[in-house]
Scaffold this active site. Structure first.
Site, mmCIF file in Angstrom:
data_model
loop_
_atom_site.group_PDB
_atom_site.id
_atom_site.type_symbol
_atom_site.label_atom_id
_atom_site.label_comp_id
_atom_site.label_asym_id
_atom_site.label_seq_id
_atom_site.Cartn_x
_atom_site.Cartn_y
_atom_site.Cartn_z
ATOM 1 N N GLU A 6 -2.966 -13.570 26.724
ATOM 2 C CA GLU A 6 -2.660 -13.075 28.066
ATOM 3 C C GLU A 6 -1.147 -12.959 28.158
ATOM 4 O O GLU A 6 -0.449 -13.974 28.233
ATOM 5 C CB GLU A 6 -3.211 -14.035 29.127
ATOM 6 C CG GLU A 6 -4.715 -14.261 29.040
ATOM 7 C CD GLU A 6 -5.530 -12.989 29.178
ATOM 8 O OE1 GLU A 6 -4.976 -11.964 29.632
ATOM 9 O OE2 GLU A 6 -6.716 -12.988 28.823
ATOM 10 N N CYS A 48 2.638 -13.408 36.432
ATOM 11 C CA CYS A 48 2.478 -12.395 35.389
ATOM 12 C C CYS A 48 1.929 -11.084 35.932
ATOM 13 O O CYS A 48 2.198 -10.021 35.358
ATOM 14 C CB CYS A 48 1.592 -12.922 34.262
ATOM 15 S SG CYS A 48 -0.049 -13.440 34.789
#
Length: 492
Positions: free
Chosen positions: A239, A273
């Site tokens: 990720e 993020c």
């Protein structure tokens, strides 16, 4: 240098840090291989946990978070310098407990074997998928959401019946130590364990022969993690992140969009993020939108210093990096709108800043920002906006503001990203029934809910041949029956 080249000054995202042991860390680093051997031995001796055992593990994790929620909130805030308590409660405590609740509700049905069709030539027989634990899962977590990005993957790893080793970030040393203590009190070390340390430990962790490794961080380090894992053929979930764009279309109310984008961007001071990284706006509305976004930021945060609702930047290094982005942009002609607060720096806070007129090759347009800075970029047509996005690496998230279905469909069809929220920001990442993950340079693999359960499981195909199956008759020496079967199957 062999192994992981974790160099924070070599184009690494702000999620990466110079992984150094904390000055007050005097204990010896853990023996990773011994811990892995202990968990592997437990897998061999006890096999896959039952449904009841998995539910018990999930309940224990949920109760751990509930019972220590106030301590966790305080500890995370101390690591940041200041982090809004409500932001931790919303994005960490609620996220983890909702994730556990969702998995707990559906786990029994997920664990059931799934029936699959058998080809006509192989009947009578039955086919099914049986989900088995992979074994031992490694989780290498970042600092920006030290609970969600640690306990979220842990939830799905436990649901799938795995043992787990966790390496949290050393940039949140208090939280990492507290997690180690709480996990140690909640689970036996052969089921779940937390290891803490710096760059050497992180490098060694990634080279362990896990059955699966989940890493959250930057694309740069993600490549190194993948190389390290490949030596053991360890499958990975990465990720990563990137520059998540917002496309504001002319039909959407400008001030409403500005408020929604401000809420998502300045949450956790932009250290998310999937935070909006830059906003693409019809060219003639660029300055008007920038003004509206600045007004929305001031409404949310009328003061910065002394405001417990506004989160500090995690470290001095990241503070300097963000300040450098602003200085560089301003020196090349960008217009900066920023809330003035002379005392903010003392609390390692950077006030929200909106930038227009930023040159294309500025650092703020090349690197993931990971802070409360928003470049606003003008476009002439939707095609121009789409080309602007597609000429860059695929982002972790994409945001579109429009009420026109054709425009939304066009944008979704012609772009690629990890996930999407239409007329909002970041909300798709909070949905337990949607997979969360990147694509291309923003990551590989996805988890959350069912997708996380499957990701942390081995999907084992099982075919059961019926006692009256005649397939063994189609064999050498090939005769009339074999030729008849092949003619029928080939449609001759």
């Amino acid at each position: 240098m062999s192994g992981l080249d974790i160099d924070p000054l070599a184009g690494v995202s702000p999620k990466e840090t110079p992984m150094k042991f904390s000055p007050d860390q005097t204990e010896m680093p853990p023996d990773l291989h011994a811990l892995l051997a202990l968990q592997r031995d437990d897998v061999r001796r006890h096999g896959a946990p039952s449904y009841a055992q998995r539910i018990a593990a999930l309940d224990a994790l949920s109760n751990m978070v509930k019972q220590h929620r106030h301590e966790l909130v305080r500890t995370i805030s101390a690591d940041f310098g200041n982090r809004a308590a409500t932001e931790t409660e919303l994005s960490e405590l609620m996220s983890v407990r909702n994730g556990i609740k969702h998995v707990r509700t559906h786990l029994k049905s997920w664990m059931r074997p799934q029936r699959r069709k058998v080809g006509i030539a192989f009947r009578p027989a039955s086919a099914q998928i049986v989900y088995q634990p992979l074994g031992v899962i490694g989780i290498l977590a970042p600092w920006n959401y030290p609970l969600t990005l640690t306990l979220g993957p842990l939830t799905e790893a436990l649901a799938a019946g795995n043992r787990v080793m966790i390496k949290p970030s050393e940039l949140t040393p208090r939280t990492s130590a507290l997690l180690g203590k709480l996990i140690g009190e909640t689970f036996p070390v052969e089921q779940v364990t937390v290891v803490t340390g710096g760059p050497d430990l992180a490098e060694a962790f990634c080279t362990l022969p896990f059955d699966h490794l989940l890493f959250t961080g930057s694309t740069h380090v993600g490549r190194q993690v993948m190389i390290a894992a490949a030596r053991n053929l360890t499958p990975v979930t990465l990720e990563l992140g990137g520059k998540s764009p917002v496309v504001l279309c002319r039909d959407y109310p400008l001030r409403k969009a500005a408020r929604i984008i401000a809420i998502g961007k300045f949450f956790n001071a932009g250290q998310t993020c999937v935070a909006p990284d830059y906003v693409l706006v019809p060219r003639d509305l660029t300055e008007t939108f920038a003004d509206a976004l600045f007004d929305a930021a001031r409404e949310l945060y009328p003061t910065i210093a002394g405001n417990d609702d506004y989160t500090s930047i995690i470290s001095d290094r990241h503070y300097r990096r963000l300040a450098g982005m602003i200085d560089e942009a301003e020196s090349t002609g960008a217009k900066i709108r920023q809330i003035a607060d002379v005392h903010a720096a003392a609390e390692r806070k950077i006030p929200p800043a909106i930038l227009t007129g930023v040159v294309a090759d500025a650092t703020i347009m090349r690197d993931e920002i990971f802070g409360p800075l928003v470049p606003v970029v003008g476009y002439d047509s939707l095609d121009d906006a789409i080309n602007f996005i597609n000429n860059r690496p695929k982002p972790l998230a994409l945001y579109c503001f429009s009420h026109r279905c054709a425009v939304i469909a066009d944008l979704l069809e012609r772009t690629r990203s990890g996930g999407v929220t239409v007329n909002g920001t970041m909300l798709h990442a909070a949905q337990e029934d949607l997979p969360f993950g990147g694509v291309g340079e923003s990551g590989t693999g996805a988890y959350h809910g069912y997708d996380g359960f499957v990701r942390m499981s081995h999907s084992r195909g099982v075919l059961r041949v019926n006692r009256f199956n005649m397939f063994d008759r189609v064999a050498a020496p090939y005769g009339k029956l074999s030729r008849l079967v092949t003619r029928i199957m080939l449609g001759k």
